[in-house]
Scaffold this motif. Structure first.
Motif, PDB file in Angstrom:
ATOM      1  N   ASN A  70      19.425  30.446  50.716  1.00  0.00           N
ATOM      2  CA  ASN A  70      19.853  31.068  51.979  1.00  0.00           C
ATOM      3  C   ASN A  70      21.250  30.673  52.438  1.00  0.00           C
ATOM      4  O   ASN A  70      21.776  31.273  53.377  1.00  0.00           O
ATOM      5  CB  ASN A  70      18.869  30.778  53.130  1.00  0.00           C
ATOM      6  CG  ASN A  70      17.547  31.486  52.958  1.00  0.00           C
ATOM      7  OD1 ASN A  70      17.500  32.615  52.474  1.00  0.00           O
ATOM      8  ND2 ASN A  70      16.461  30.828  53.334  1.00  0.00           N
ATOM      9  N   ASP A  71      21.868  29.666  51.822  1.00  0.00           N
ATOM     10  CA  ASP A  71      23.206  29.252  52.252  1.00  0.00           C
ATOM     11  C   ASP A  71      24.009  28.729  51.065  1.00  0.00           C
ATOM     12  O   ASP A  71      24.583  27.644  51.107  1.00  0.00           O
ATOM     13  CB  ASP A  71      23.106  28.177  53.343  1.00  0.00           C
ATOM     14  CG  ASP A  71      24.425  28.023  54.119  1.00  0.00           C
ATOM     15  OD1 ASP A  71      25.248  28.951  54.065  1.00  0.00           O
ATOM     16  OD2 ASP A  71      24.606  26.979  54.764  1.00  0.00           O
ATOM     17  N   LEU A  72      24.060  29.523  50.000  1.00  0.00           N
ATOM     18  CA  LEU A  72      24.827  29.145  48.823  1.00  0.00           C
ATOM     19  C   LEU A  72      26.308  29.399  49.085  1.00  0.00           C
ATOM     20  O   LEU A  72      26.708  30.520  49.375  1.00  0.00           O
ATOM     21  CB  LEU A  72      24.349  29.961  47.615  1.00  0.00           C
ATOM     22  CG  LEU A  72      25.067  29.688  46.285  1.00  0.00           C
ATOM     23  CD1 LEU A  72      24.852  28.252  45.839  1.00  0.00           C
ATOM     24  CD2 LEU A  72      24.600  30.664  45.211  1.00  0.00           C
ATOM     25  N   LYS A  73      27.110  28.355  48.985  1.00  0.00           N
ATOM     26  CA  LYS A  73      28.554  28.450  49.214  1.00  0.00           C
ATOM     27  C   LYS A  73      29.225  27.239  48.572  1.00  0.00           C
ATOM     28  O   LYS A  73      28.559  26.248  48.252  1.00  0.00           O
ATOM     29  CB  LYS A  73      28.854  28.480  50.720  1.00  0.00           C
ATOM     30  CG  LYS A  73      28.319  27.275  51.493  1.00  0.00           C
ATOM     31  CD  LYS A  73      28.571  27.415  52.984  1.00  0.00           C
ATOM     32  CE  LYS A  73      27.986  26.212  53.767  1.00  0.00           C
ATOM     33  NZ  LYS A  73      28.226  26.353  55.214  1.00  0.00           N
ATOM     34  N   PRO A  74      30.542  27.288  48.347  1.00  0.00           N
ATOM     35  CA  PRO A  74      31.221  26.200  47.631  1.00  0.00           C
ATOM     36  C   PRO A  74      31.051  24.814  48.249  1.00  0.00           C
ATOM     37  O   PRO A  74      30.978  23.829  47.524  1.00  0.00           O
ATOM     38  CB  PRO A  74      32.692  26.634  47.648  1.00  0.00           C
ATOM     39  CG  PRO A  74      32.619  28.136  47.638  1.00  0.00           C
ATOM     40  CD  PRO A  74      31.433  28.461  48.510  1.00  0.00           C
ATOM     41  N   SER A  75      30.954  24.711  49.565  1.00  0.00           N
ATOM     42  CA  SER A  75      30.806  23.384  50.170  1.00  0.00           C
ATOM     43  C   SER A  75      29.428  22.789  49.927  1.00  0.00           C
ATOM     44  O   SER A  75      29.235  21.579  50.073  1.00  0.00           O
ATOM     45  CB  SER A  75      31.090  23.451  51.681  1.00  0.00           C
ATOM     46  OG  SER A  75      30.194  24.339  52.320  1.00  0.00           O
ATOM     47  N   LYS A  77      20.423  33.516  59.440  1.00  0.00           N
ATOM     48  CA  LYS A  77      20.891  32.223  58.944  1.00  0.00           C
ATOM     49  C   LYS A  77      21.851  32.432  57.787  1.00  0.00           C
ATOM     50  O   LYS A  77      21.715  33.377  57.005  1.00  0.00           O
ATOM     51  CB  LYS A  77      19.710  31.364  58.475  1.00  0.00           C
ATOM     52  CG  LYS A  77      18.690  31.050  59.553  1.00  0.00           C
ATOM     53  CD  LYS A  77      17.513  30.280  58.982  1.00  0.00           C
ATOM     54  CE  LYS A  77      16.471  29.972  60.046  1.00  0.00           C
ATOM     55  NZ  LYS A  77      15.307  29.251  59.478  1.00  0.00           N
ATOM     56  N   GLY A  78      22.810  31.497  57.674  1.00  0.00           N
ATOM     57  CA  GLY A  78      23.733  31.549  56.558  1.00  0.00           C
ATOM     58  C   GLY A  78      25.167  31.376  57.009  1.00  0.00           C
ATOM     59  O   GLY A  78      25.454  31.190  58.193  1.00  0.00           O
ATOM     60  N   THR A  79      26.082  31.424  56.054  1.00  0.00           N
ATOM     61  CA  THR A  79      27.518  31.341  56.316  1.00  0.00           C
ATOM     62  C   THR A  79      28.105  32.722  56.085  1.00  0.00           C
ATOM     63  O   THR A  79      27.968  33.305  55.004  1.00  0.00           O
ATOM     64  CB  THR A  79      28.187  30.311  55.394  1.00  0.00           C
ATOM     65  OG1 THR A  79      27.560  29.036  55.593  1.00  0.00           O
ATOM     66  CG2 THR A  79      29.668  30.193  55.695  1.00  0.00           C
ATOM     67  N   PHE A  94      22.181  39.561  57.103  1.00  0.00           N
ATOM     68  CA  PHE A  94      22.640  39.968  58.437  1.00  0.00           C
ATOM     69  C   PHE A  94      21.551  40.721  59.195  1.00  0.00           C
ATOM     70  O   PHE A  94      21.435  40.592  60.408  1.00  0.00           O
ATOM     71  CB  PHE A  94      23.877  40.865  58.315  1.00  0.00           C
ATOM     72  CG  PHE A  94      25.153  40.132  58.037  1.00  0.00           C
ATOM     73  CD1 PHE A  94      25.738  39.323  58.998  1.00  0.00           C
ATOM     74  CD2 PHE A  94      25.773  40.245  56.807  1.00  0.00           C
ATOM     75  CE1 PHE A  94      26.927  38.653  58.746  1.00  0.00           C
ATOM     76  CE2 PHE A  94      26.962  39.589  56.529  1.00  0.00           C
ATOM     77  CZ  PHE A  94      27.534  38.782  57.506  1.00  0.00           C
ATOM     78  N   ASP A  95      20.754  41.509  58.482  1.00  0.00           N
ATOM     79  CA  ASP A  95      19.748  42.360  59.135  1.00  0.00           C
ATOM     80  C   ASP A  95      18.441  42.313  58.335  1.00  0.00           C
ATOM     81  O   ASP A  95      18.099  43.256  57.614  1.00  0.00           O
ATOM     82  CB  ASP A  95      20.265  43.791  59.232  1.00  0.00           C
ATOM     83  CG  ASP A  95      19.410  44.661  60.148  1.00  0.00           C
ATOM     84  OD1 ASP A  95      18.340  44.182  60.590  1.00  0.00           O
ATOM     85  OD2 ASP A  95      19.814  45.810  60.423  1.00  0.00           O
ATOM     86  N   ARG A  97      36.601  37.979  61.236  1.00  0.00           N
ATOM     87  CA  ARG A  97      35.657  37.244  62.070  1.00  0.00           C
ATOM     88  C   ARG A  97      34.221  37.661  61.762  1.00  0.00           C
ATOM     89  O   ARG A  97      33.984  38.631  61.057  1.00  0.00           O
ATOM     90  CB  ARG A  97      35.976  37.477  63.547  1.00  0.00           C
ATOM     91  CG  ARG A  97      37.325  36.897  63.981  1.00  0.00           C
ATOM     92  CD  ARG A  97      37.644  37.283  65.406  1.00  0.00           C
ATOM     93  NE  ARG A  97      37.800  38.730  65.550  1.00  0.00           N
ATOM     94  CZ  ARG A  97      38.100  39.337  66.706  1.00  0.00           C
ATOM     95  NH1 ARG A  97      38.252  38.615  67.806  1.00  0.00           N
ATOM     96  NH2 ARG A  97      38.225  40.656  66.760  1.00  0.00           N
ATOM     97  N   HIS A  98      33.274  36.904  62.319  1.00  0.00           N
ATOM     98  CA  HIS A  98      31.861  37.109  62.018  1.00  0.00           C
ATOM     99  C   HIS A  98      31.439  38.549  62.243  1.00  0.00           C
ATOM    100  O   HIS A  98      30.834  39.181  61.362  1.00  0.00           O
ATOM    101  CB  HIS A  98      31.013  36.163  62.871  1.00  0.00           C
ATOM    102  CG  HIS A  98      29.534  36.397  62.731  1.00  0.00           C
ATOM    103  ND1 HIS A  98      28.775  35.766  61.774  1.00  0.00           N
ATOM    104  CD2 HIS A  98      28.684  37.212  63.417  1.00  0.00           C
ATOM    105  CE1 HIS A  98      27.521  36.172  61.867  1.00  0.00           C
ATOM    106  NE2 HIS A  98      27.432  37.037  62.868  1.00  0.00           N
ATOM    107  N   GLN A  99      31.719  39.104  63.428  1.00  0.00           N
ATOM    108  CA  GLN A  99      31.274  40.458  63.729  1.00  0.00           C
ATOM    109  C   GLN A  99      31.948  41.481  62.838  1.00  0.00           C
ATOM    110  O   GLN A  99      31.336  42.492  62.454  1.00  0.00           O
ATOM    111  CB  GLN A  99      31.535  40.781  65.202  1.00  0.00           C
ATOM    112  CG  GLN A  99      30.664  39.972  66.165  1.00  0.00           C
ATOM    113  CD  GLN A  99      30.902  40.344  67.612  1.00  0.00           C
ATOM    114  OE1 GLN A  99      31.904  40.978  67.946  1.00  0.00           O
ATOM    115  NE2 GLN A  99      29.981  39.955  68.485  1.00  0.00           N
TER     116      GLN A  99
END
Length: 489
Positions: free
Chosen positions: A228-233, A267-269, A278-279, A313-315
């Motif tokens: 659910n939150d796979l990212k480089p960091s 949830k997530g980045t 997102f939905d 941005r997020h939106q």
């Protein structure tokens, strides 16, 4: 949770007989005492697998070639074995066990912050083990209502550690200064750190890390865990450049043969989120395909040096992905097969995306194709110059922090210098860019008398591209040799 509690969870989920079978070494068929993880991802009794590796370079279970011979202690599995031995059949119910607990007096937390997230702060610390200091990573949960989050993350991490070889290693838990602390292995850096320092990676580096990453994600999906939150960091790297996945704070385990779950909140980045992240209601929840979209985003960032949707941005990202149905821009210069693979990862409908295991297989095929192309170029150049010797390795080098560990392998190479007409020694040089696995390949080829390993000096005239070409040729020839052995030639 304590090891005995985790054992109870596993027994209730899989049955006593099944769990106890998983605690046995596949080689000895006896319960393990010192389980270690081999390159094939399976756990074995240390003495048994060490004896096997002395005379074999393939997996005892899959009979596939092993990428390296390093063995990683499986602390989580050992804790469960200890709980099973101590508690016996009474461990059907969750109970207290000290094997996961760390003596707070042996743990010191520094002011160095390694990472922050919605579920806790990760700091560097020092743990005394047998009187010797060990640098560790400590995830802190400062508030009482976050203990439930810690328990969930511990369950997933312990469950994954028993079964997967590419997750951040759990050491134990303690309470210190009113904080609940999850103590884990500390790794050299994150993929985010590497990209911030070097910018975009070469195609060769992107493929090599991408292969590891897809395999790691696939392992978790095989045991029904969605990150659910796979990212480089959240992708950590050890000093050899091997990847592990970390931060299971918002991860979930899909139960009862479901393919998706409905999260209670978004949830997530943002830069790495799929349309269903997102939905979730529109798509019926999130699942393994959600991680595949994020995996594609990580590959794009490795190849381009910037995250998808950089500057938005997020939106704006949410509208672009969900309403406009746009996908991240793909970097220039990628092979056609890589472009097709990334495009498939960004399919709007989750069911249309490939599985992580299929992404892994595709990346391996693309890497093999690139290596074969380099091999053909190098071979043509050698033929044109009249020198047809299979020059496999132009230089063997180590970074400063790994030199002491790797000098033992270099010594083995030098000890075999002149052992046969088909093998010559190699010397460790202080220059960046060459990894231990390249040395392992050189050693394996040297000992099998399949090639010459030449010793050179680091000179200004030696271009890094020349070095990378030589290393690629080394790997290509190793792959050809593995294929020849597989055909019984």
């Amino acid at each position: 949770p304590p090891a005995a509690a985790q054992l109870g969870i596993l027994r209730r989920a899989h049955g006593v007989a099944s769990v106890e079978a998983q605690l046995q070494c596949p080689l000895t068929l006896q319960q393990m005492k010192e389980p270690v993880i081999c390159a094939d991802g399976h756990s074995y009794e240390r003495e048994a697998i060490e004896a096997w590796l002395l005379v074999n370079n393939v997996s005892p279970l899959t009979h596939q070639p092993l990428s390296h011979s390093r063995l990683v202690p499986n602390h989580a599995l050992r804790s469960i074995i200890v709980a099973q031995r101590d508690c016996g059949s009474s461990c059907q119910e969750a109970g207290a066990d000290s094997s996961w607990r760390i003596d707070p007096s042996k743990l010191t937390i520094s002011g160095v912050v390694l990472g922050r997230g919605a579920w806790g702060v990760v700091r560097e610390g020092t743990l005394l083990e047998d009187g010797l200091p060990r640098i560790v990573a400590i995830k802190q949960f400062p508030e009482a209502d976050q203990v439930a989050d810690l328990t969930r993350e511990l369950e997933l991490l312990a469950f994954a550690t028993v079964r997967c070889s590419h997750v951040c290693r759990l050491i134990g838990v303690c309470r210190l200064d009113g904080l609940v602390c999850l103590v884990m292995n500390k790794y050299a850096e994150s993929l985010h750190d590497l990209l911030a320092r070097n910018g975009k990676l070469t195609l060769q580096q992107t493929l090599r890390l991408g292969i590891q990453l897809a395999r790691a994600v696939g392992e978790l999906h095989d045991i029904s865990i969605v990150l659910n939150d796979l990212k480089p960091s959240n992708i950590l790297m050890d000093k050899w450049g091997d990847l592990v996945l970390s931060d299971f704070g918002i991860s979930t385990r899909i139960q009862n043969n479901l393919s998706r779950i409905m999260p209670s909140s978004i949830k997530g980045t943002t830069s790495y989120m799929s349309p269903e992240a997102f939905d979730p209601e529109m798509f019926g929840g999130v699942g393994p395909a959600t991680d595949v979209w994020s995996l594609g985003c990580c590959l794009v960032e490795m190849a381009s040096g910037v995250p998808p949707w950089d500057g938005l941005r997020h939106q704006e990202i949410s509208r672009t992905v969900c309403d406009k149905r746009e996908t991240p821009s793909l970097p220039d210069g990628l092979p056609a097969a890589a472009i097709a693979l990334l495009s498939s990862c960004f399919k709007y409908e989750p069911a249309a995306r490939p599985k992580a295991s299929a992404v892994h297989q595709s990346l391996v095929a693309i890497d093999a194709s690139q290596l074969q192309s380099l091999h053909s170029t190098a071979e043509a150049s050698a033929n044109a110059s009249g020198d047809t010797r299979p020059l496999v390795l132009a230089s063997v080098a180590f970074s400063e922090e790994t030199k002491d560990v790797d000098n033992t392998v270099a010594a083995r190479l030098e000890a075999n210098a002149g052992a046969s007409d088909g093998a010559a020694g190699a010397r460790a040089l202080d220059s960046p860019g060459v990894e231990k696995q390249d040395l392992d390949i050189a050693l394996a080829l040297s000992l099998s008398e399949q090639c010459h390993v030449v010793q050179t000096a680091a000179t200004p005239e030696m271009e890094m591209q020349q070095l990378e070409t030589a290393l690629a040729l080394s790997r290509a020839m190793a792959m050809q040799e593995d294929a020849r052995r597989g055909r019984g030639e």
